[in-house]
Write a protein that holds these residues in place. Structure first.
Motif, PDB file in Angstrom:
ATOM      1  N   GLU A 185      -7.815 -77.737  24.650  1.00  0.00           N
ATOM      2  CA  GLU A 185      -7.188 -76.738  23.782  1.00  0.00           C
ATOM      3  C   GLU A 185      -6.459 -77.392  22.611  1.00  0.00           C
ATOM      4  OE1 GLU A 185      -6.673 -75.283  28.134  1.00  0.00           O
ATOM      5  OE2 GLU A 185      -6.591 -77.180  27.017  1.00  0.00           O
ATOM      6  N   VAL A 186      -5.897 -78.566  22.850  1.00  0.00           N
ATOM      7  CA  VAL A 186      -5.191 -79.290  21.792  1.00  0.00           C
ATOM      8  C   VAL A 186      -6.165 -79.773  20.728  1.00  0.00           C
ATOM      9  CG1 VAL A 186      -3.912 -81.429  21.309  1.00  0.00           C
ATOM     10  CG2 VAL A 186      -3.206 -79.935  23.195  1.00  0.00           C
ATOM     11  N   ARG A 187      -7.295 -80.297  21.166  1.00  0.00           N
ATOM     12  CA  ARG A 187      -8.305 -80.752  20.207  1.00  0.00           C
ATOM     13  C   ARG A 187      -8.835 -79.593  19.370  1.00  0.00           C
ATOM     14  NH1 ARG A 187      -9.605 -83.975  24.783  1.00  0.00           N
ATOM     15  NH2 ARG A 187     -11.317 -82.616  25.449  1.00  0.00           N
ATOM     16  N   GLN A 188      -9.089 -78.462  20.025  1.00  0.00           N
ATOM     17  CA  GLN A 188      -9.579 -77.303  19.290  1.00  0.00           C
ATOM     18  C   GLN A 188      -8.536 -76.800  18.313  1.00  0.00           C
ATOM     19  OE1 GLN A 188     -12.739 -75.841  19.349  1.00  0.00           O
ATOM     20  NE2 GLN A 188     -11.828 -74.867  17.539  1.00  0.00           N
ATOM     21  N   ARG A 189      -7.287 -76.822  18.751  1.00  0.00           N
ATOM     22  CA  ARG A 189      -6.208 -76.352  17.891  1.00  0.00           C
ATOM     23  C   ARG A 189      -6.054 -77.237  16.661  1.00  0.00           C
ATOM     24  NH1 ARG A 189      -0.670 -76.796  17.381  1.00  0.00           N
ATOM     25  NH2 ARG A 189       0.450 -74.841  17.011  1.00  0.00           N
ATOM     26  N   LEU A 190      -6.211 -78.549  16.832  1.00  0.00           N
ATOM     27  CA  LEU A 190      -6.145 -79.457  15.694  1.00  0.00           C
ATOM     28  C   LEU A 190      -7.258 -79.158  14.699  1.00  0.00           C
ATOM     29  CD1 LEU A 190      -4.971 -81.926  14.249  1.00  0.00           C
ATOM     30  CD2 LEU A 190      -6.409 -83.364  15.728  1.00  0.00           C
ATOM     31  N   LYS A 195      -9.097 -76.533   9.623  1.00  0.00           N
ATOM     32  CA  LYS A 195      -9.928 -75.502   9.006  1.00  0.00           C
ATOM     33  C   LYS A 195      -9.080 -74.499   8.234  1.00  0.00           C
ATOM     34  CE  LYS A 195     -13.514 -72.061   9.943  1.00  0.00           C
ATOM     35  NZ  LYS A 195     -14.399 -71.461  10.972  1.00  0.00           N
ATOM     36  N   ASP A 196      -7.981 -74.057   8.819  1.00  0.00           N
ATOM     37  CA  ASP A 196      -7.078 -73.117   8.157  1.00  0.00           C
ATOM     38  C   ASP A 196      -6.554 -73.719   6.851  1.00  0.00           C
ATOM     39  OD1 ASP A 196      -5.188 -70.743   8.128  1.00  0.00           O
ATOM     40  OD2 ASP A 196      -3.728 -72.376   8.300  1.00  0.00           O
ATOM     41  N   LEU A 197      -6.170 -74.972   6.899  1.00  0.00           N
ATOM     42  CA  LEU A 197      -5.589 -75.634   5.732  1.00  0.00           C
ATOM     43  C   LEU A 197      -6.594 -75.776   4.600  1.00  0.00           C
ATOM     44  CD1 LEU A 197      -3.330 -77.234   4.336  1.00  0.00           C
ATOM     45  CD2 LEU A 197      -4.014 -79.225   5.678  1.00  0.00           C
ATOM     46  N   ILE A 198      -7.794 -76.284   4.899  1.00  0.00           N
ATOM     47  CA  ILE A 198      -8.764 -76.533   3.825  1.00  0.00           C
ATOM     48  C   ILE A 198      -9.421 -75.244   3.336  1.00  0.00           C
ATOM     49  CG2 ILE A 198      -9.169 -78.897   4.605  1.00  0.00           C
ATOM     50  CD1 ILE A 198     -11.835 -78.012   5.775  1.00  0.00           C
TER      51      ILE A 198
END
Length: 484
Positions: A185-190, A195-198
């Protein structure tokens, strides 16, 4: 036989004349190398960048909570950087499980307003991006993938977690709190954060430094991760390999989401100088990332002096150049050490800076420099920034580093001298680069990088023009024109 000789001489003369009417274009990796048929020596492309640290407010905003003061402080940085022909900034936008933009995943940083999670009332990241781009500088968003908070000991509580974070995803060591690298879940969240940022912001790059698994010497008493290994490590020979595999999966996930979302964004990481330390302490298998092509740029932190007994700058530079594999290379420099009375003798002289920049430029695939950090550039200890101004006294072209998205730039046309100006025609969404040399036997310099189609041609000598697109791909060079 006579006719054959005449034909051969005809082609030789034609080739020489062609050489006198064209610039030699850099291939994006090597610049400034003269070949027998080159009549115009293009300088090596080079990114010149500075880290702007926001963790603890170190470089920005340094305890300033007023919006106008924060903006002015950032503008002052950029204006000075522009004077120094610096062409990129790496700004920390997620340093402590927080954000310098409105994120659905992380709270607003404490250092902006003094209160974690408090909206500062303006879009900080948009402001920073716009100001950098307005000065022709790239903006790379620097993120710490795992670190949430630090403390001096267990007597101090860690800050409350963002509502989107499950406590099960977090590991609270004695002195550092991190997202658990073992959790899928941590990897997916990162990846989701990137994705949100770019997607929201037109950043030119995503950048990580060397914070992966924490160094036990700084973490204090650590929480054991054997339960994670038991749960997720099936088929992996050791817990050490398990840790490296967790970080590998995170790096690949970030690479993949960048390529799928905005492939033109450059992904860079700045590891410690020692790969043994990276591999065995931080569990960062950097060479694998280089081999797999997950990184566009590797920027080792070469923070020791030339000739140091350990981590010698020159030796580490050569080593990283050899093992960069598919990545392009830049160098992280310890600008903060110049004039520091606790630093080695070499850092008490500005000549050390010149040595490091000169050595770096000699390596074919080393195409830039990243200075740590911004406040020291303005402070100018022992006159090191004065020295930098003499070394970086002309602009440079940022090399092509990522993946090609924009149309290839077209060669400028109708390049001509009109009075005291150089003029040309250019098409497409491009900027133009004007090169000049007074002597065709000497390397040219970048006279200007401009959105326009003319530039001052004040000096007698030779000029040519290229165009660069938004990916930093450079066109074929124009014909050379001479001003008498």
């Amino acid at each position: 036989m006579f006719d054959m000789k005449r034909i051969i001489w005809f082609f030789i003369i034609a080739a020489l004349l062609t050489g006198l009417n064209a610039c030699k274009k850099d291939d994006g990796n090597v610049g400034g190398t003269e070949t027998p048929d080159s009549a115009f020596i293009i300088p090596k492309k080079e990114m010149r960048a500075v880290w702007i640290t926001t963790a603890y407010g170190l470089d920005w905003p340094q305890g300033q909570y007023d919006m106008a003061a924060q903006k002015q402080q950032y503008i002052d940085y950029l204006d000075r950087f522009k004077q120094l022909n610096i062409n990129a900034v790496f700004v920390q936008v997620k340093g402590m499980g927080d954000a310098f933009y409105n994120s659905p995943y992380e709270p607003w940083s404490t250092v902006i307003t003094g209160t974690r999670g408090k909206d500062p009332g303006y879009d900080i990241l948009k402001f920073m991006l716009d100001e950098a781009h307005a000065r022709g500088m790239e903006f790379h968003a620097w993120l710490n993938p795992y670190r949430i908070a630090t403390r001096t000991g267990s007597g101090t509580a860690y800050p409350a977690l963002h509502p989107s974070i499950s406590p099960d995803w977090v590991v609270s060591h004695e002195k550092i709190q991190i997202y658990n690298p073992a959790r899928p879940e941590v990897r997916q969240r990162l990846a989701d954060i990137v994705k949100d940022l770019i997607t929201k912001y037109d950043v030119d790059g995503i950048h990580f430094d060397d914070y992966f698994y924490p160094d036990p010497t700084a973490a204090g008493t650590m929480v054991a991760d054997k339960p994670d290994y038991d749960e997720y490590g099936a088929g992996i020979a050791s817990i050490e390999d398990f840790r490296r595999d967790n970080v590998n999966k995170a790096i690949k996930a970030v690479h993949d989401v960048i390529v799928a979302t905005r492939p033109e964004v450059v992904f860079s990481i700045s590891p410690a100088a020692s790969d043994t330390y990276n591999y065995n302490t931080l569990y960062a298998d950097v060479l694998k990332w280089n081999r797999e092509g997950w990184l566009d740029v590797i920027i080792p932190q070469l923070y020791q002096q030339v000739g140091a007994s350990t981590s010698d700058f020159k030796e580490r530079l050569q080593w990283w150049h050899q093992f960069r594999y598919k990545a392009t290379m830049m160098v992280g420099h310890a600008y903060y050490r110049f004039g520091d009375p606790t630093a080695p003798t070499a850092f008490q002289s500005v000549n050390e800076l010149e040595k490091q920049l000169t050595l770096t430029k000699k390596y074919r695939a080393s195409v830039g420099h990243l200075l740590y950090s911004a406040k020291y550039v303005l402070q100018n200890p022992i006159g090191v920034t004065d020295k930098l101004a003499t070394l970086w006294n002309t602009p440079t072209v940022i090399p092509f580093l990522g993946r090609s998205v924009a149309a290839d730039p077209a060669e400028p046309q109708n390049v001509r001298i009109e009075g005291s100006n150089l003029k040309w025609e250019a098409s497409g969404t491009v900027r133009s680069v004007v090169y000049f040399t007074a002597d065709l036997k000497q390397e040219a310099k970048v006279l200007a990088i401009t959105d326009g189609k003319e530039a001052a041609a004040a000096s007698a000598g030779y000029y040519c023009v290229t165009t660069i697109n938004t990916d930093n791909k450079e066109s074929k060079a124009s014909s050379v024109v001479r001003k008498q």
